[in-house]
Design a protein around this motif. Structure first.
Motif, PDB file in Angstrom:
ATOM      1  N   TYR A  34       0.808  -1.213   0.000  1.00  0.00           N
ATOM      2  CA  TYR A  34       0.000   0.000   0.000  1.00  0.00           C
ATOM      3  C   TYR A  34       0.846   1.271   0.000  1.00  0.00           C
ATOM      4  N   CYS A  35       2.155   1.125  -0.097  1.00  0.00           N
ATOM      5  CA  CYS A  35       3.034   2.294  -0.149  1.00  0.00           C
ATOM      6  C   CYS A  35       2.859   3.008  -1.486  1.00  0.00           C
ATOM      7  N   LYS A  36       2.615   4.284  -1.440  1.00  0.00           N
ATOM      8  CA  LYS A  36       2.392   5.073  -2.653  1.00  0.00           C
ATOM      9  C   LYS A  36       3.667   5.725  -3.171  1.00  0.00           C
ATOM     10  N   THR A  37       4.664   5.858  -2.296  1.00  0.00           N
ATOM     11  CA  THR A  37       5.937   6.464  -2.678  1.00  0.00           C
ATOM     12  C   THR A  37       7.074   5.589  -2.164  1.00  0.00           C
ATOM     13  N   VAL A  38       8.280   5.904  -2.585  1.00  0.00           N
ATOM     14  CA  VAL A  38       9.447   5.157  -2.128  1.00  0.00           C
ATOM     15  C   VAL A  38      10.001   5.820  -0.878  1.00  0.00           C
ATOM     16  N   ASP A  39       9.806   5.175   0.244  1.00  0.00           N
ATOM     17  CA  ASP A  39      10.286   5.669   1.533  1.00  0.00           C
ATOM     18  C   ASP A  39      11.479   4.822   1.947  1.00  0.00           C
ATOM     19  N   THR A  40      12.670   5.403   1.933  1.00  0.00           N
ATOM     20  CA  THR A  40      13.876   4.632   2.239  1.00  0.00           C
ATOM     21  C   THR A  40      14.001   4.298   3.721  1.00  0.00           C
ATOM     22  N   ASN A  41      13.106   4.841   4.537  1.00  0.00           N
ATOM     23  CA  ASN A  41      13.119   4.524   5.967  1.00  0.00           C
ATOM     24  C   ASN A  41      12.095   3.448   6.341  1.00  0.00           C
ATOM     25  N   HIS A  42      11.317   3.025   5.368  1.00  0.00           N
ATOM     26  CA  HIS A  42      10.258   2.060   5.650  1.00  0.00           C
ATOM     27  C   HIS A  42      10.828   0.641   5.664  1.00  0.00           C
ATOM     28  N   PRO A  43      10.742  -0.071   6.800  1.00  0.00           N
ATOM     29  CA  PRO A  43      11.223  -1.453   6.838  1.00  0.00           C
ATOM     30  C   PRO A  43      10.241  -2.366   6.112  1.00  0.00           C
ATOM     31  N   THR A  44      10.732  -3.235   5.265  1.00  0.00           N
ATOM     32  CA  THR A  44       9.849  -4.121   4.508  1.00  0.00           C
ATOM     33  C   THR A  44      10.538  -5.440   4.196  1.00  0.00           C
ATOM     34  N   LEU A  45       9.728  -6.474   4.028  1.00  0.00           N
ATOM     35  CA  LEU A  45      10.237  -7.781   3.626  1.00  0.00           C
ATOM     36  C   LEU A  45      10.072  -7.997   2.124  1.00  0.00           C
ATOM     37  N   ASN A  46       9.482  -7.014   1.451  1.00  0.00           N
ATOM     38  CA  ASN A  46       9.255  -7.115   0.014  1.00  0.00           C
ATOM     39  C   ASN A  46      10.548  -6.779  -0.722  1.00  0.00           C
ATOM     40  N   ARG A  47      11.176  -7.781  -1.299  1.00  0.00           N
ATOM     41  CA  ARG A  47      12.442  -7.582  -2.006  1.00  0.00           C
ATOM     42  C   ARG A  47      12.277  -6.590  -3.154  1.00  0.00           C
ATOM     43  N   TYR A  48      11.110  -6.591  -3.796  1.00  0.00           N
ATOM     44  CA  TYR A  48      10.894  -5.682  -4.909  1.00  0.00           C
ATOM     45  C   TYR A  48      10.863  -4.231  -4.437  1.00  0.00           C
ATOM     46  N   TYR A  49      10.226  -3.990  -3.318  1.00  0.00           N
ATOM     47  CA  TYR A  49      10.215  -2.626  -2.768  1.00  0.00           C
ATOM     48  C   TYR A  49      11.623  -2.236  -2.322  1.00  0.00           C
ATOM     49  N   GLN A  50      12.383  -3.199  -1.816  1.00  0.00           N
ATOM     50  CA  GLN A  50      13.764  -2.927  -1.422  1.00  0.00           C
ATOM     51  C   GLN A  50      14.591  -2.486  -2.635  1.00  0.00           C
ATOM     52  N   VAL A  51      14.307  -3.074  -3.798  1.00  0.00           N
ATOM     53  CA  VAL A  51      14.994  -2.655  -5.022  1.00  0.00           C
ATOM     54  C   VAL A  51      14.706  -1.187  -5.300  1.00  0.00           C
ATOM     55  N   ALA A  52      13.440  -0.788  -5.138  1.00  0.00           N
ATOM     56  CA  ALA A  52      13.068   0.613  -5.347  1.00  0.00           C
ATOM     57  C   ALA A  52      13.792   1.513  -4.356  1.00  0.00           C
ATOM     58  N   GLN A  53      13.897   1.076  -3.105  1.00  0.00           N
ATOM     59  CA  GLN A  53      14.613   1.856  -2.097  1.00  0.00           C
ATOM     60  C   GLN A  53      16.078   2.013  -2.480  1.00  0.00           C
ATOM     61  N   MET A  54      16.671   0.940  -2.968  1.00  0.00           N
ATOM     62  CA  MET A  54      18.083   0.968  -3.343  1.00  0.00           C
ATOM     63  C   MET A  54      18.316   1.916  -4.515  1.00  0.00           C
ATOM     64  N   ILE A  55      17.405   1.897  -5.469  1.00  0.00           N
ATOM     65  CA  ILE A  55      17.499   2.820  -6.607  1.00  0.00           C
ATOM     66  C   ILE A  55      17.427   4.262  -6.113  1.00  0.00           C
ATOM     67  N   ALA A  56      16.489   4.529  -5.210  1.00  0.00           N
ATOM     68  CA  ALA A  56      16.307   5.888  -4.686  1.00  0.00           C
ATOM     69  C   ALA A  56      17.525   6.368  -3.904  1.00  0.00           C
ATOM     70  N   MET A  57      18.211   5.447  -3.241  1.00  0.00           N
ATOM     71  CA  MET A  57      19.370   5.821  -2.416  1.00  0.00           C
ATOM     72  C   MET A  57      20.662   5.953  -3.224  1.00  0.00           C
ATOM     73  N   ASN A  58      20.622   5.572  -4.495  1.00  0.00           N
ATOM     74  CA  ASN A  58      21.839   5.603  -5.307  1.00  0.00           C
ATOM     75  C   ASN A  58      21.591   6.323  -6.638  1.00  0.00           C
ATOM     76  N   PRO A  59      21.275   7.601  -6.599  1.00  0.00           N
ATOM     77  CA  PRO A  59      20.980   8.341  -7.834  1.00  0.00           C
ATOM     78  C   PRO A  59      22.185   8.461  -8.761  1.00  0.00           C
ATOM     79  N   ASP A  60      23.382   8.178  -8.234  1.00  0.00           N
ATOM     80  CA  ASP A  60      24.577   8.276  -9.055  1.00  0.00           C
ATOM     81  C   ASP A  60      24.971   6.941  -9.687  1.00  0.00           C
ATOM     82  N   ALA A  61      24.120   5.931  -9.558  1.00  0.00           N
ATOM     83  CA  ALA A  61      24.421   4.623 -10.151  1.00  0.00           C
ATOM     84  C   ALA A  61      24.514   4.749 -11.668  1.00  0.00           C
ATOM     85  N   GLU A  62      25.499   4.055 -12.244  1.00  0.00           N
ATOM     86  CA  GLU A  62      25.737   4.138 -13.690  1.00  0.00           C
ATOM     87  C   GLU A  62      25.471   2.818 -14.411  1.00  0.00           C
ATOM     88  N   GLN A  63      25.355   1.746 -13.630  1.00  0.00           N
ATOM     89  CA  GLN A  63      25.204   0.413 -14.213  1.00  0.00           C
ATOM     90  C   GLN A  63      24.311  -0.435 -13.301  1.00  0.00           C
TER      91      GLN A  63
END
Length: 334
Positions: A34-63
């Motif tokens: 039910y999360c509508k946005t990517v909250d990097t502080n939200h604890p979750t067991l959903n690996r897919y949501y964790q991927v979104a959190q990781m993307i949000a925390m690494n805006p400088d990722a190149e690969q």
């Protein structure tokens, strides 16, 4: 009369308990459905949501690395060291085409992606393999569209059942103890000591006997499940379109076609020749994509130097970090 009264009270009590459980699980939302946005502080067991959190925390990722569980033994730090590009491993167990597409579409919006390493799975183009997490994780809805979404009363009933399910309740309590997203680092595989994987004496984690058992288990699971249905022509066309779109954006794409364990592959060829031939046809379609910015590395016939041992394999379909290094080194140095 008293009996009817007691039954009514019991029913009301059961409804109140169910409502309380549903409210608790909705509030905790352990899978972030039910999360509508990517909250990097939200604890979750959903690996897919964790991927979104990781993307949000690494805006400088190149690969980025895209894979199912077969991509999880790839160290993003090793890939980063070899390529010189900041790398995220977005691989997640169960990921098929739609999931990978959602991941890369989000990464294109939020990072500086220049290169994509795509572990191609035969099963990823089989629609029935789509995972419930990508269907239900709201933040990916705009990337997935209505292709895998369910609507109507039946969908609402399933949602209600999920809210009062004991597995969801257990997940809610587990989520309360979950580590913050900052612990995700650059993705799965980041904890691997790749210096050990590079050594000739690397032995893996299985014994020859346990590996044989694991190969047999995964073989039975795959031929009667993941790879049994036919691939979707619609999914193949969507995959080809996505790769061409990335190409048009001048993004380099490395498509890696990994093998199965040699014993798995030999049995598949002998016992299920139609499924085996379907794999070969699929590989031909992927190889047609080879061109500017697109490189295809076909290892379906085997990992270079593979000796069938636990040094290279964890089971029938999952290779070790040593197997990864053998496959990706040519791709990263090309």
């Amino acid at each position: 009369m008293q009996a009817k009264h007691n039954i009514l009270l019991a029913a009301v009590f059961a409804i109140l308990i169910a409502a309380g459980i549903a409210f608790f699980n909705y509030s905790v939302d352990p899978l972030c459905y039910y999360c509508k946005t990517v909250d990097t502080n939200h604890p979750t067991l959903n690996r897919y949501y964790q991927v979104a959190q990781m993307i949000a925390m690494n805006p400088d990722a190149e690969q980025v690395i895209l894979g199912s569980s077969r991509g999880e033994t790839t160290s993003p730090l090793w890939v980063q060291k070899i390529s010189g590009l900041k790398t995220l491993n977005l691989s997640a167990a169960g990921s098929e085409f739609i999931t990978k597409k959602a991941f890369i579409d989000m990464a294109l919006e939020k990072t500086k992606v220049q290169k994509v390493i795509w572990y191609a799975d035969y099963f990823e183009l089989i629609t029935s393999n789509a995972d419930a997490k990508i269907k239900n994780t709201q933040i990916f809805k705009k990337y997935v569209g209505d292709l895998l979404q369910e609507h109507g009363f039946k969908a609402k009933l399933v949602e209600l059942q999920q809210l009062i399910d004991h597995n969801t309740t257990e997940a809610s309590f587990a989520a309360l103890k979950q580590a913050p997203a900052s612990s995700l680092g650059q993705g799965v595989g980041g904890e691997i000591d790749y210096s050990l994987c590079e050594k000739p004496e690397f032995a893996g984690k299985e014994t020859p006997e346990s590996l044989r058992n694991e190969v047999d288990l995964l073989y039975d699971s795959y031929v009667h499940g993941s790879i049994a249905p036919a691939q979707s022509e619609k999914m193949l066309l969507a995959f080809q379109k996505l790769i061409k779109t990335l190409q048009s954006k001048n993004i380099s794409i490395v498509i890696v076609i990994p093998p199965y364990h040699p014993t798995f592959e030999e049995r598949l060829k002998k016992e299920y020749p139609k499924i085996y031939d379907a794999h070969l046809n699929w590989i031909q379609e992927i190889q047609k994509l080879q061109g500017p910015h697109i490189e295809v590395f076909n290892y379906f016939a085997g990992i270079p130097h593979d000796d069938r041992s636990p040094s290279y394999w964890n089971d029938g379909v999952h290779f070790t970090c040593k197997g990864v290094i053998e496959m990706l080194t040519p791709a990263l140095n090309h």
